[in-house]
Design an enzyme around this catalytic site. Sequence first.
Site, PDB file in Angstrom:
ATOM      1  N   GLY A  82     -46.300 -12.167  29.871  1.00  0.00           N
ATOM      2  CA  GLY A  82     -47.406 -12.409  29.025  1.00  0.00           C
ATOM      3  C   GLY A  82     -48.668 -11.229  29.308  1.00  0.00           C
ATOM      4  O   GLY A  82     -49.987 -11.637  29.047  1.00  0.00           O
TER       5      GLY A  82
ATOM      6  N   CYS B  91     -31.381 -14.208  32.459  1.00  0.00           N
ATOM      7  CA  CYS B  91     -31.332 -13.994  30.791  1.00  0.00           C
ATOM      8  C   CYS B  91     -30.830 -15.082  30.268  1.00  0.00           C
ATOM      9  O   CYS B  91     -29.833 -15.850  30.320  1.00  0.00           O
ATOM     10  CB  CYS B  91     -30.225 -12.793  30.511  1.00  0.00           C
ATOM     11  SG  CYS B  91     -30.601 -12.418  28.642  1.00  0.00           S
TER      12      CYS B  91
HETATM   13  C1  LIG Z   1     -36.620  -7.181  24.033  1.00  0.00           C
HETATM   14  C2  LIG Z   1     -36.856  -7.465  25.325  1.00  0.00           C
HETATM   15  C3  LIG Z   1     -35.635  -7.229  26.249  1.00  0.00           C
HETATM   16  C4  LIG Z   1     -35.647  -7.613  27.301  1.00  0.00           C
HETATM   17  N1  LIG Z   1     -34.596  -7.507  28.212  1.00  0.00           N
HETATM   18  C5  LIG Z   1     -34.441  -7.749  29.556  1.00  0.00           C
HETATM   19  C6  LIG Z   1     -33.320  -7.291  30.368  1.00  0.00           C
HETATM   20  O1  LIG Z   1     -32.604  -6.565  29.989  1.00  0.00           O
HETATM   21  N2  LIG Z   1     -33.071  -7.950  31.629  1.00  0.00           N
HETATM   22  C7  LIG Z   1     -34.292  -8.703  31.950  1.00  0.00           C
HETATM   23  O2  LIG Z   1     -34.111  -8.947  33.147  1.00  0.00           O
HETATM   24  N3  LIG Z   1     -35.078  -8.796  31.340  1.00  0.00           N
HETATM   25  C8  LIG Z   1     -35.254  -8.550  30.143  1.00  0.00           C
HETATM   26  N4  LIG Z   1     -36.384  -8.766  29.369  1.00  0.00           N
HETATM   27  C9  LIG Z   1     -37.395  -9.707  29.855  1.00  0.00           C
HETATM   28  C10 LIG Z   1     -38.754  -9.167  30.366  1.00  0.00           C
HETATM   29  O3  LIG Z   1     -38.445  -8.326  31.196  1.00  0.00           O
HETATM   30  C11 LIG Z   1     -39.918  -9.845  30.748  1.00  0.00           C
HETATM   31  O4  LIG Z   1     -39.299 -10.887  31.889  1.00  0.00           O
HETATM   32  C12 LIG Z   1     -40.240 -10.943  29.779  1.00  0.00           C
HETATM   33  O5  LIG Z   1     -40.321 -10.412  28.583  1.00  0.00           O
HETATM   34  C13 LIG Z   1     -41.704 -11.563  30.087  1.00  0.00           C
HETATM   35  O6  LIG Z   1     -42.756 -10.448  30.403  1.00  0.00           O
HETATM   36  P1  LIG Z   1     -43.707 -10.092  28.896  1.00  0.00           P
HETATM   37  O7  LIG Z   1     -44.306 -11.340  28.538  1.00  0.00           O
HETATM   38  O8  LIG Z   1     -44.471  -9.119  29.752  1.00  0.00           O
HETATM   39  O9  LIG Z   1     -42.705  -9.384  28.085  1.00  0.00           O
HETATM   40  C14 LIG Z   1     -36.490  -8.541  27.939  1.00  0.00           C
HETATM   41  C15 LIG Z   1     -37.467  -8.904  27.247  1.00  0.00           C
HETATM   42  C16 LIG Z   1     -37.713  -8.514  25.936  1.00  0.00           C
HETATM   43  C17 LIG Z   1     -38.727  -8.681  25.073  1.00  0.00           C
END
Ligand SMILES: Cc1cc2nc3c(=O)[nH]c(=O)nc-3n(C[C@H](O)[C@H](O)[C@H](O)COP(=O)(O)O)c2cc1C
Lengths: 304, 256
Positions: free
Chosen positions: A242, A128
Site C-alpha cells: 500500500g 502467494c
Molecule cells: C497483479 C499483481 C501481481 C503480483 N504478483 C506477485 C508475484 O508474482 N510474486 C510475489 O511475491 N508477489 C506478487 N504480488 C504482490 C506484490 O508484490 C506486493 O506484495 C503486494 O501487492 C502489496 O504491495 P502493494 O500494495 O504496493 O501492491 C502481486 C501483486 C499484484 C497486484
Amino acid sequence: MTQPELSIELTGLGMKNPVILAAGILGTTGASLKRIAGSGVGAVITKSIGTIPEKGHPNPSLVALECGLLNAMGLPNPSYKEFNDELATAKEGDVPVIVSIFGSHPDEFSEIIEGLEGADAFELNLSCPHSQQYGAAVGTDPVLVEKITKAAKTTASVPIWVKLTPNVTDIVTIGEAASRGGADAVVAINTIRSMAIDIHSGYPILGNLYGGLSGAAIRPVAVKCVYDLYRALDIPVIGVGGVSKWEDAVEMMMAGASAVQIGSAIYDNFTIFSEISEALFTFLKSRDLNLGDIIGIAHKKVKQ
Amino acid sequence: MKPVNAVIKEVIKETPTITTLIFDIKPDAIPGQFVMVWIRGVDEVPMALSHPNSITVQRVGDASETLSNMKPGDSIGLRGPFGNGFELTGQRIMIIAGGVGAAPLLPLAHQLRLRDAKISILLGAKTSKELLFEEQFSRSGELKAATDDGSKGYHGVITGLMDKYDLNSFDMFYVCGPEMMMRAVLDMLHVNGLENRSQFSLHRYFKCGIGVCGSCTIDPWGLRVCKDGPVFYGDILLNSELGKYHRDVTGKKIMF
Ligand SMILES: Cc1cc2nc3c(=O)[nH]c(=O)nc-3n(C[C@H](O)[C@H](O)[C@H](O)COP(=O)(O)O)c2cc1C
Ligand SMILES: Cc1cc2nc3c(=O)[nH]c(=O)nc-3n(C[C@H](O)[C@H](O)[C@H](O)COP(=O)(O)OP(=O)(O)OC[C@H]3O[C@@H](n4cnc5c(N)ncnc54)[C@H](O)[C@@H]3O)c2cc1C
Ligand code: FES
C-alpha cells in the site's frame, strides 16, 4: 547542513535509493523491467518464476476496487528456462535485478537458482495467497520455510530474501523460521486473501473465485507486520503493502523497514519511484536526518 | 471499478464468423479504447467498442464462441473503457482495416467524418462474405475492398491496394488487423517515410487490462499495450516486436 544519503547497501546489494519495484508488477519481460529501471527505482524484482510453464488462473485475474486491487494472477510464468533471456535484458537496466521464485519443495527452489544466470539476489515467494500448491501453501509452515530458505542459501551465491504472507496467525514465527534458515532479509507483506462478488449475478468476480488484496487498504496491516518483524529479527526487513506516497514510505521505515517496495500504486502513476525517492530526500534534508535515523524509530518512542 | 452489468439488446450476425452485440449502456469512450468483457463463468477478454454501445466479436476460441452465441436478454460484465484510443488528427485520412480489426476503426471513421475529414477506407478480408462493416464505412468515405480469394474488390493483400494511392497525400493512416498485415502496412509506409503519420491498434494477451501485471508489454521498450496503447504511432513500432513475435499466456515468446 549535510546532504542526506539515499543510497543504501541492503544485504550486500548497492542501491541508489531504498525504493524497489515489488514482485509481479510489470515484471514479466526484461524490456518492461528495464523501462522501470530507468524511472528512478533503486532495484527491480521480477515476476515470480517457477520450474515449469504456468498459464495462471483464468480471467478475470484483477479488479480494481475502491480500496485497492484484488488479484488472482495465478503465477503465470514461462519457467526459469525461458526466463534467462528476459533476465539478461533486465540487467541492461543498471539497477540490481532480484528474481522472485516459487516452488513447492526445497529442491525446486535449488533447481531454479541453479538454472538462472545473473540474478543479483533471489526473493523466495512463500506467500502467494491464491495458489493451491505454491506460495502461502508452503509459507505458512515454519518447518518448510526454514528448509526452503536453507536449500536456497546453500545453492545461491547471492543474497536470499524471503517474502512472507500476512495470512497467518503470527507472521513473526514464519520470519524467525526464515531467519534460522539463513535468510539475508525478510520482505513483508504479500497480498491479503480476499474476494469480491458481482451483485448483478452472484458470481465471484475473479476467475479463481478469490485472490489477494493489495494497495492502500492493506498498508496498516503491512506496517504492523514490519513493526513486529523488526522487533523480533536481527536481519533487515523490507516493507511492502500500500505504499503510494512518500509519507507512506517514511511510515514504513519508521516501523522498521530498511527499504520499501511498491506494486499497485504504479496503476495511476508510472513516475512514482522517482517522485517518492526525491520527496524522501527532501524530507530527510529538511530535518537534517539520514535514512538510518528514521528506520525503526517508532520502536524507540514506546516503552518496551 | 467492479464490472458494470450490460444487458444484450440486439445480436447482429455480421459475417459467418463475426457477430455484433448491442447492449443497454454506452461506456464513455473515445475510438480505439477497449473494454474488458467478462463472460461470467468462462473468461474475460479485451474487445474494442465498435459503436458507443456495442462490441463486435470474431469466433476464435471459448470466450468469443460463448459471446457469439449470446441472445438478447443475456448479460455480460464490462470493465473500462481502458487504453489510450486513437488521436484524431488530419483532414486527408486513410483507414486500413483487416478482418475484425475493422471494429475499433468504425467509430473512428464516424468521428473523423463529423470533423469533415476526407476519408479513404481500405477494407480487407479473406473472402467477400467476411468483409466487415462495408456499408457502414461507406457512409463515412470512399471504400475499396480487398479479398485474399478475389471474390470481391482487389484480389490480394491490402498493401497491393495501397500501392494504387499517392500515399504522400494523406495526413494520417489508421490501421488495425491481423499482425502480419499491420507489419506489411508499416513496412510500406516506412519505405515512403510515413511511419510517423500512422497509428496502429495492437493486440496482445491481456490479464489485468489496466497496466499493472505486465502480460501485454512489447519489446524493446516495455510499453504496455493495455495502458500505453493499444494505439501506437508507426515510428514507435518500426523497430519493435510487431510482426516478429508475441508472448503467450505464460509469457513465453512465440514467433509469428
Ligand atoms: C497483479 C499483481 C501481481 C503480483 N504478483 C506477485 C508475484 O508474482 N510474486 C510475489 O511475491 N508477489 C506478487 N504480488 C504482490 C506484490 O508484490 C506486493 O506484495 C503486494 O501487492 C502489496 O504491495 P502493494 O500494495 O504496493 O501492491 C502481486 C501483486 C499484484 C497486484
Ligand atoms: C485491445 C484489444 C481489442 C480487441 N478487440 C477485439 C474485437 O473488437 N473483436 C474481436 O473479435 N477480438 C478482439 N480482440 C481479441 C480478443 O480479445 C481475443 O483475443 C479473442 O476473443 C480470443 O478469445 P477466445 O477465448 O475466444 O480465444 P482463445 O481461446 O484465446 O484462442 C483460441 C485460438 O484462437 C487464436 N486466436 C486468439 N485470438 C485470435 C484473433 N484475434 N484472431 C485470430 N486468432 C486468434 C488463438 O491463438 C488460439 O489458437 C481484441 C484484443 C485486444 C488486445
Ligand atoms: S494486461 Fe496487465 S499490464 Fe497490460
